[in-house]
Write an enzyme that holds these catalytic residues in place. Structure first.
Site, mmCIF file in Angstrom:
data_model
loop_
_atom_site.group_PDB
_atom_site.id
_atom_site.type_symbol
_atom_site.label_atom_id
_atom_site.label_comp_id
_atom_site.label_asym_id
_atom_site.label_seq_id
_atom_site.Cartn_x
_atom_site.Cartn_y
_atom_site.Cartn_z
ATOM 1 N N ARG A 339 0.713 -1.275 0.000
ATOM 2 C CA ARG A 339 0.000 0.000 0.000
ATOM 3 C C ARG A 339 0.742 1.327 0.000
ATOM 4 O O ARG A 339 0.229 2.282 -0.536
ATOM 5 C CB ARG A 339 -1.006 0.043 1.161
ATOM 6 N N ASP A 499 -12.614 5.368 6.905
ATOM 7 C CA ASP A 499 -11.694 6.146 7.736
ATOM 8 C C ASP A 499 -12.272 7.483 8.163
ATOM 9 O O ASP A 499 -11.805 8.083 9.135
ATOM 10 C CB ASP A 499 -10.415 6.459 6.930
ATOM 11 N N THR A 714 -5.102 -0.125 -3.742
ATOM 12 C CA THR A 714 -6.432 -0.008 -3.156
ATOM 13 C C THR A 714 -6.985 -1.421 -2.985
ATOM 14 O O THR A 714 -6.738 -2.291 -3.820
ATOM 15 C CB THR A 714 -7.388 0.835 -4.039
HETATM 16 C C1 GLC Z 1 -8.426 3.978 2.191
HETATM 17 C C2 GLC Z 1 -7.782 3.229 3.341
HETATM 18 C C3 GLC Z 1 -8.675 2.118 3.834
HETATM 19 C C4 GLC Z 1 -10.061 2.627 4.123
HETATM 20 C C5 GLC Z 1 -10.636 3.352 2.931
HETATM 21 C C6 GLC Z 1 -11.973 4.002 3.233
HETATM 22 O O1 GLC Z 1 -8.468 3.175 1.070
HETATM 23 O O2 GLC Z 1 -6.548 2.667 2.947
HETATM 24 O O3 GLC Z 1 -8.132 1.550 5.000
HETATM 25 O O4 GLC Z 1 -10.865 1.522 4.458
HETATM 26 O O5 GLC Z 1 -9.754 4.369 2.533
HETATM 27 O O6 GLC Z 1 -11.872 5.029 4.138
#
Ligand code: GLC
Length: 807
Positions: A339, A499, A714
């Protein structure tokens, strides 16, 4: 508008129009050494860690967007540039940038762990392939030149890469120290770069030839007021043989070449990990074109073997191309390099993200069981004995002392947090979903490999003590059972999968559904193991979670997304903003919690409110009024990222949900909308590479609706692969059988697939004579009718015929 095409036979994407709107990248390397490289050979190289072992430098978010990189320049040593009145020398780059000299022909072929750039200019046909051999930490640029001008030519070849200070922090700040801690030297044809203050601070660079001149100092090669576009050394036709202790360093090697008419010559440029002494053998080895050819063949074989775990042939060319090559490739790159190395994230974050890694590891145990297993082990070590995972951690923290590397010593004092500071008992940094994903990852790994004994392996907890893998799983499930809010729904904590949904003590519908999903996996496992008592206990927990969800989260037409700590429901029919959300509704169905009529109704709401021709939006309408009880998503612009963009990662959840409902046409409608392949001729809108899923696509409420951002790294890759293969095509390994339960559009006559599973090969033919969307009428294995496809002997090749239709 189109900038290239898929070459399925070669498993390459061919970019034939260089001015793509953003960088189109590829990942070179499959083990410890990795380069992120774009369609103009811009990018950077690291060894193991993009955070603290960077080898070549990248200037992120820069202008132009792709500097520097791993470049090859050619210079005509006899004829001036025909485009200039003055007598400027004529020079060009094999990858168009950085000189940007208009080429008569350009193409870039991004393939599986290599990229090839080809160009014609001024009677010289050139190609360069960048790759890293399977077993040696050495980056190669394999160059071939051909004189097609019909006359003898005198050229100069320059190879160039700029070294980085290893740690991203040293490379970006406090230059009063960094600039004086790096040195270079040249001996016996080999450049050595040294970061003297680091125990492992060395790299080397060389070519197959003895250079006519070299530069180890960047500013000597480029010239102080020049750039990579017009390096002083290339203009002058000679480097200045520079090196020094201190400064910014590079690996520039220059060779004068004579090419007779029609003559072809091969060269190689190499960047290796380690000291100059390591270079001599490797230089000799890779100077031989036969070795390079053999290593490229080995790399191709490595990928052939992986792809051979599943190949499909369906009536959908885009699905074939993406699942047979690109989506698996994307998923693999995520699980290998996890990532934080891309052009978007250039290595500034530590280690592994808990939830991201768990999901990545869940999706490809068939093609990379080894890496999935090691990721799962790392995550088990990052689990606390209370059952929550460290959201972001470095696996090395939990290695025994003797296996830990000497830490990078900062030349100035930087306060270093202790590992114990990472484990905050107040759950301040704890995400409520993180560890739940691991249950599925472990079960899928065992279903794929049959390695039940893994459950007994003893693994330490992040905060001390140890337990079996099985015990870790129970801790995860118990933690979610304890961490519930007033209504009994799981708390949101720092965030759940989203997040930007920061509910704290408020409650998350998604996490309760995830809890139910993980419990279902675990109860099934207990059943298979014959662990009756645990099975009953967790079945009880599952029933309680189901009842709570159905009681608290159903809103009449769909499921709400959560409840804030002040008791406000998010995502109800009365909401003006954030009315319908993907996460809660898809997971209500995937988890099996929603009874049929509710499941149908909530997925119809997803279709009605969230569908766009570019994919499903995460929520709609977007939030416009900041509300910190809901979280950061209300402060993101409407239509962007977590606030109403087409967030790609949850799209496959909707495919799974529809497949579970038996609506194959609907699942395919959603699949097709997101599919980058279909956007190959819409690059003026999509912008990003059509061979990769992106993290998000701008939603309907943004002026750039349809623009895709953040490719490669992703969770969409893994989930798209998992959802399409396991639920749409319905090929799902189970503990003791291979389930084949497709959910297809009614107009598909069927498909075929070759699946390798536990050492046996299954040649699968699915027929759909009645044009149904789901349902298997009968299955034959090697000519005999069976109820289920069992585990066949390793090495055996088996014919499986599946007829769909009413049972
Ligand atoms: C980003 C983060 C992931 C999260 C997503 C949605 O892709 O890496 O951990 O679930 O955003 O917020």
């Amino acid at each position: 508008m189109q900038h290239g095409y898929f070459d399925d036979n070669a498993r390459e994407y061919v970019i034939d129009r260089v001015d793509v709107p953003v960088s189109w990248t590829n990942y070179i390397g499959v083990k410890d050494m990795c380069a992120v490289l774009n369609h103009t050979a811009g990018g950077y190289l690291f060894h193991k860690s993009p955070q603290y072992h960077r080898i070549t430098r990248f200037r992120p978010n820069g202008v132009p967007l792709d500097r520097p990189g791993h470049y090859v320049y050619l210079r005509d040593d006899e004829n001036p540039d025909p485009a200039c009145d003055s007598l400027l020398p004529d020079f060009w780059s094999l990858s168009w940038q950085p000189t940007a000299k208009p080429l008569e022909h350009y193409c870039c072929r991004h393939g599986l762990s290599y990229s090839t750039y080809m160009c014609d200019y001024g009677g010289i046909r050139a190609s360069q392939t960048h790759f890293i051999p399977l077993d040696d930490p050495i980056y190669l640029i394999d160059i071939e030149l051909e004189n097609i001008s019909g006359k003898a030519r005198n050229l100069s070849l320059f190879t160039y890469a700029e070294f980085s200070y290893h740690h991203i922090v040293f490379d970006n700040q406090n230059f009063q120290m960094s600039n004086y801690c790096a040195g270079s030297s040249y001996e016996n044809g080999v450049i050595e770069y040294d970061l003297f203050y680091e125990p492992e601070g060395y790299q080397w660079a060389a070519a197959c030839f003895e250079p006519n001149s070299f530069d180890c100092l960047r500013d000597s090669f480029l010239g102080v007021y020049n750039t990579e576009s017009n390096p002083a050394a290339v203009q002058n036709g000679i480097c200045s043989n520079s090196f020094e202790k201190t400064g910014n360093h590079c690996a520039a090697l220059h060779k004068r070449i004579e090419l007779a008419p029609g003559e072809k010559k091969r060269f190689v440029f190499m960047i290796g990990e380690g000291r100059r002494e390591n270079a001599y053998d490797l230089r000799a080895k890779y100077s031989k074109p036969e070795t390079r050819d053999a290593e490229r063949a080995r790399l191709a074989e490595y990928w052939r073997d992986k792809l051979g775990a599943l190949q499909i042939d369906t009536p959908h060319p885009g699905m074939n191309t993406m699942l047979n090559t690109w989506t698996l490739y994307q998923s693999e790159v995520n699980v290998i390099f996890s990532r934080f190395a891309s052009f978007i994230e250039v290595g500034g974050r530590t280690g592994l993200g808990y939830r991201d890694t768990a999901q990545d590891a869940m999706c490809v145990p068939h093609s990379n069981p080894g890496k999935c297993l090691s990721r799962i082990r790392e995550l088990l070590q990052g689990l606390t004995s209370r059952g929550w995972g460290l959201h972001l951690f470095e696996p090395e923290w939990f290695l025994p002392k003797e296996q830990k590397k000497t830490p990078v010593r900062s030349p100035t004092v930087v306060p270093m947090p202790d590992t114990s500071d990472m484990i905050r008992e107040d759950l301040r940094d704890t995400c409520s979903d993180d560890a739940l994903w691991l249950i599925a990852a472990i079960c899928e790994y065992i279903k794929e490999t049959g390695e039940l004994s893994f459950l007994d392996e003893q693994i330490g907890y992040a905060d001390g003590g140890s337990g079996s893998v099985y015990e870790h799983m129970t801790k995860i499930l118990d933690f979610s059972a304890e961490q519930v809010g007033e209504t009994g729904v799981c708390k949101g904590l720092r965030a759940d999968w989203n997040d930007c949904l920061n509910l704290g003590g408020g409650e998350s519908a998604m996490v309760s559904f995830l809890h139910a999903w993980a419990l279902e996996y675990f109860v099934e496992l207990c059943g298979f193991l014959g662990k009756r008592e645990d099975g009953a206990r967790y079945q009880g927990m599952l029933e309680k979670v189901r009842a709570t969800c159905e009681r608290e989260l159903w809103d009449g037409k769909w499921y709400i997304r959560g409840i804030t700590k002040s008791g406000m429901k998010i995502g109800t029919q009365e909401s003006d903003e954030g009315k319908v959300h993907m996460e809660s509704n898809t997971w209500a169905v995937i988890s099996g919690v929603a009874e049929r009529s509710r499941a149908v109704s909530c997925m119809d709401a997803v279709n009605a409110y969230l569908y766009t021709p570019w994919g499903l939006m995460l929520n709609a309408p977007s939030f416009t009024v900041p509300n910190d009880d809901i979280g950061y998503m209300t402060r993101v612009y409407p239509g962007v990222k977590e606030n109403g963009a087409i967030f790609s990662h949850p799209n496959p959840w909707a495919w799974v949900a529809e497949a579970k409902l038996g609506r194959g046409g609907r699942a395919m409608k959603f699949y097709d909308a997101l599919l980058p392949y279909h956007q190959n001729d819409k690059i003026e809108i999509r912008q990003s590479e059509p061979y990769m899923y992106c993290q998000f696509v701008m939603g309907r409420e943004h002026t750039a609706h349809g623009r895709a951002r953040h490719p490669w790294m992703t969770g969409t890759g893994g989930w798209a692969y998992f959802a399409a293969t396991h639920y749409m095509l319905g090929l799902r390994p189970d503990y003791d059988r291979l389930v084949i339960d497709p959910c297809l559009p009614g107009d598909w006559p069927g498909f075929t697939a070759v699946r390798r599973w536990r050492g046996a090969t299954y040649n699968i033919e699915v027929f759909n004579p009645g044009g149904v969307e789901k349902g298997v009428r009968h299955v034959t294995l090697n000519g005999s009718k069976v109820d289920a496809v069992p585990v066949c002997p390793p090495g055996s090749v088996n014919r499986v015929i599946v007829e769909m239709g009413g049972v």
